[in-house]
Scaffold this active site. Sequence first.
Site, PDB file in Angstrom:
ATOM      1  N   LYS A 160       2.238 -12.049   7.966  1.00  0.00           N
ATOM      2  CA  LYS A 160       1.090 -11.391   7.357  1.00  0.00           C
ATOM      3  C   LYS A 160       0.587 -12.396   6.328  1.00  0.00           C
ATOM      4  CE  LYS A 160      -0.309  -7.711   4.338  1.00  0.00           C
ATOM      5  NZ  LYS A 160       0.089  -6.558   3.556  1.00  0.00           N
ATOM      6  N   ILE A 220      -3.459  -6.701   8.970  1.00  0.00           N
ATOM      7  CA  ILE A 220      -2.764  -5.549   8.370  1.00  0.00           C
ATOM      8  C   ILE A 220      -3.621  -5.177   7.175  1.00  0.00           C
ATOM      9  CG2 ILE A 220      -0.640  -4.749   7.254  1.00  0.00           C
ATOM     10  CD1 ILE A 220       0.861  -6.944   8.788  1.00  0.00           C
ATOM     11  N   THR A 235       0.830  -1.207   0.000  1.00  0.00           N
ATOM     12  CA  THR A 235       0.000   0.000   0.000  1.00  0.00           C
ATOM     13  C   THR A 235       0.867   1.260   0.000  1.00  0.00           C
ATOM     14  OG1 THR A 235      -1.576  -1.286   1.287  1.00  0.00           O
ATOM     15  CG2 THR A 235      -1.957   1.084   1.182  1.00  0.00           C
ATOM     16  N   TYR A 271       5.872 -11.965   5.057  1.00  0.00           N
ATOM     17  CA  TYR A 271       4.698 -11.562   4.263  1.00  0.00           C
ATOM     18  C   TYR A 271       4.504 -12.626   3.183  1.00  0.00           C
ATOM     19  CZ  TYR A 271       1.934  -8.177   1.431  1.00  0.00           C
ATOM     20  OH  TYR A 271       0.969  -7.521   0.707  1.00  0.00           O
TER      21      TYR A 271
HETATM   22  O1  LIG Z   1       0.366  -2.828   2.179  1.00  0.00           O
HETATM   23  C1  LIG Z   1       0.153  -3.949   2.548  1.00  0.00           C
HETATM   24  O2  LIG Z   1       1.026  -4.542   3.174  1.00  0.00           O
HETATM   25  C2  LIG Z   1      -1.120  -4.622   2.196  1.00  0.00           C
HETATM   26  N1  LIG Z   1      -1.107  -5.502   1.295  1.00  0.00           N
HETATM   27  C3  LIG Z   1      -2.214  -6.289   0.878  1.00  0.00           C
HETATM   28  C4  LIG Z   1      -2.006  -6.550  -0.584  1.00  0.00           C
HETATM   29  O3  LIG Z   1      -0.881  -6.720  -0.935  1.00  0.00           O
HETATM   30  O4  LIG Z   1      -2.939  -6.612  -1.369  1.00  0.00           O
HETATM   31  C5  LIG Z   1      -3.502  -5.654   1.201  1.00  0.00           C
HETATM   32  C6  LIG Z   1      -3.516  -5.146   2.574  1.00  0.00           C
HETATM   33  O5  LIG Z   1      -4.693  -4.436   2.799  1.00  0.00           O
HETATM   34  C7  LIG Z   1      -2.358  -4.256   2.847  1.00  0.00           C
END
Ligand SMILES: O=C(O)C1=N[C@H](C(=O)O)C[C@H](O)C1
Length: 307
Positions: free
Chosen positions: A169, A211, A50, A141
């Site tokens: 995440k 997140i 984001t 992530y």
């Molecule tokens: O910025 C982030 O980290 C997020 N990533 C997700 C995505 O990659 O789509 C969505 C999340 O709301 C925030």
Amino acid sequence: METNPSIPNGLWLPLITPFRDGMLDESSLRRLVRHYACEPIDGLILAATTGEGLTLDEEEVEHLVAITAKELTAAGRRLPLFLGLSGSDTRKLAKALGHSAAWPLDGYLIACPYYTRPSQEGMIRHFSTLADATARPIMIYNIPYRTGVNLGNAAMLELAALPNIVGVKDCSADMAQSLDLLRRKPPGFSVLTGEDALFHTMLAGGADGGITASAHVGARAFATVRHLFRDGDAPGALAAWHSICELPRLLFTEPSPAPIKYWLWRAGLIDTPEVRLPMLPVSDGLAAQIDQQMERFWILAPEGSRP
Ligand SMILES: O=C(O)C1=N[C@H](C(=O)O)C[C@H](O)C1
């Protein structure tokens, strides 16, 4: 209640990065940080998806971190501050960890290595090398639909045994995998969902929080859902969720973060809705829809900021 920075939980905001005429817009950034310092969030992540992290150069990231940390201090809010990192070269990432060692950060959110599609063992070695390269906490992530590779639960749990791998995440987009991880995760290892639309479902399955980019406009409502769950009020949490469950779909109708930036610009929180290529501004059609929905979700928009 403030959270323990080493064990991420609650509602974390992956902050957008405001731009103006192609540059980092420092005054909008200060305004944003002051605003979110008063919102019920439990942590902030900079330069993630984001935050358009892949488009930022190193000086911009350093600046972003310094300004954010300073504004949080000025606002008297001690919030854990994590930096988003991504890349497919373990050595370069380890250098980036060393380079940022003195920055005012509490930890890192590090995406799985994209494009090259390493094996599970390769990713275990990648993240253990990174964990050795910093004393700070690392959140993994896992987002296969962006990186092209899925970190499976066996590898994830092996990494969870490392002292500074503190959570994930989770954007695995595979509910069976997510629920299995929630069932098997060890104490001290957090699972935060990164799927805004699954916030309620994942909390119901035992997730430690989320997140969520949608929290830019719905922080209070997202926090209410979580607090009601935490207090054992499942029907209340579901009712609160129903008040915002359509928001993520609206904000992800076109590539993120353009819709969120448009919303924040209309709400007067940032000076321009500018995004960096290859992202584009929202279409006229979506802009009109957001204008309409701002009325409907007005309660979620920043106080006193009606356009
Ligand atoms: O910025 C982030 O980290 C997020 N990533 C997700 C995505 O990659 O789509 C969505 C999340 O709301 C925030």
